[in-house]
Design an enzyme around this catalytic site. Structure first.
Site: not given
Length: 439
Positions: A325, A381
């Site tokens: 991320h 996600d």
């Protein structure tokens, strides 16, 4: 005592000193415009024209707004909405309450929640032109393009809400009009997403919105996710309400910035939403959800499977989708809650053959020194996509659902900007090409 909240600069070109104030651990970039190579006798306008420009390719270290909405501490793995930890909101509230918190700054009273539902239901009935726009696409077309067209048609169905057409600044500083724009935009995106899902699966779309139901329940009914009595399936409703809290906002993301960039021209919120969706659908943003899922299928079908793929990733032949991320340098604070959600649908999740691929990748990421030394982990996600899959959603609608969840935060930022002085986002450039001496 003297205050030390200043940045002292010494321009070696002119041997002049400058003092720039530090506030909120940031400096005002416009202050650098006064740092000029021209002699002191030059007019002030020339100094400003030739002043120092901050080059920040891709806005990697540039803040574009002052905001009170979402706080992220990437080093500690913390995410808060309006001062509330996301975990607290996940455990104690639903998505519409978090919407209210993000957009209007407080968790709603029962009466405010009732009014929120009524306002949303009122706006969730589309003009017939929207359905025609969606149905003009082949069902196999990318969902984000269908949704963008549907939103454009929705905006066009009432030109009085378009500032240029109306010939006025409709929204800036006008709370009533801004709030109406928020409801209209939230409702339009949820409805068009449901309409697109039906079109892709060749189902009949029925526009109906019950003001006593949550917007998510109305969306699920439109999508056909109902029980035998025609009510929104409680399993779906509960799961989406919780899942969307985790994705309701994430500070100044690429798509939020794209939305605000368009809206800074005082464009209407629905047109700006089309811009945000286009950014969100890219493979370096929410489109990575689709790519990760497709990559898992490729890995499963390839000889050598996950082991061979991880070797290729280390050799930089492939980018490892669904891992890492840009913000968090530790575990994403949303991941634990997503794992709990996956465990609630254990049978459905385990029946998904691609989950085994994801689990093998996760195991490698958590145990391989190549990844641990880089502080990489599975991102939210990726887990979110398996919750959608366990609920039986078509993979083509995963990214639009993620975008719809994020719309609460995006519109919160838009509402915040509409109560600030107007500021057109117009970045500068550093020209490096040839300059002709001819007039």
């Amino acid at each position: 005592m003297p205050k030390w909240d200043k940045l002292m600069l010494w321009d070696m070109r002119t041997f002049r000193f400058y003092s720039v104030k530090i506030e909120h651990n940031a400096v005002d970039a416009m202050q650098f415009r006064k740092i000029s190579p021209l002699p002191m006798t030059a007019p002030i306008v020339d100094h400003m024209t030739n002043g120092l420009t901050v080059l920040d390719q891709g806005y990697k270290n540039t803040a574009a707004v002052l905001s009170e909405i979402t706080h992220i501490d990437g080093n500690k793995g913390k995410l808060q909405y309006r001062g509330y930890p996301v975990g607290y909101l996940f455990e104690n509230h639903d998505y519409e309450e978090v919407c209210h918190l993000l957009i209007w700054g407080n968790l709603p009273t029962p009466e405010q929640k009732r009014q929120f539902r009524a306002n949303m239901a009122k706006e969730m009935v589309p003009d017939p032109s929207v359905n025609r726009a969606v149905r003009a696409f082949a069902p196999e077309a990318p969902a984000f393009l269908i949704i963008s067209a549907g939103l454009a048609a929705w905006a066009a169905s009432d030109p009085s809400k378009i500032p240029v057409h109306a010939g006025d600044r409709i929204y800036l500083g006008k709370t009533k009009e801004v709030d109406a724009g928020v409801y209209r935009s939230l409702a339009a995106l949820m409805t068009v997403t449901a309409m697109t899902s039906c079109h892709q699966q060749k189902k009949t779309f029925i526009a109906q919105a019950d003001p006593s139901l949550s917007p998510i329940d109305n969306m699920l009914i439109m999508m056909g996710k109902v029980d035998r009595y025609g009510n929104a399936d409680k399993k779906f409703s509960k799961a989406i309400n919780k899942l969307w809290i985790l994705f309701a906002d994430h500070e100044m993301t690429n798509s939020t910035a794209a939305y605000l960039h368009a809206a800074s021209s005082l464009s209407d919120p629905l047109s700006s939403m089309v811009t945000g969706i286009s950014a969100c659908a890219g493979p370096l943003h929410a489109g990575a959800i689709d790519l990760a899922y497709k990559r898992f299928a490729e890995i499963r079908a390839t000889e050598g499977g996950v082991k061979k793929h991880m070797e290729d990733v280390k050799a930089k032949k492939f980018r490892l989708m669904g891992v890492g991320h840009r913000v968090y340098r530790t575990v994403d604070p949303r991941v634990g809650y997503l794992r709990d959600m996956m465990s609630q649908f254990q049978n459905a999740v385990n029946d998904n053959p691609l989950l085994e691929v994801a689990k093998e990748i996760e195991n490698a990421v958590f145990n391989d020194e190549y990844f641990t030394s880089r502080k990489l982990s599975i991102n939210a996600d990726l887990y979110g996509s398996f919750v959608y899959a366990a609920l039986g959603f078509d993979v083509r609608i995963f990214t639009p659902l993620a975008i719809t969840a994020r719309s609460a935060g995006i519109l919160a930022h838009w509402r915040e900007s509409m109560h600030q002085p107007p500021c057109l986002w117009r970045p500068r450039q550093v020209y490096t090409g040839r300059v002709s001496e001819d007039a």
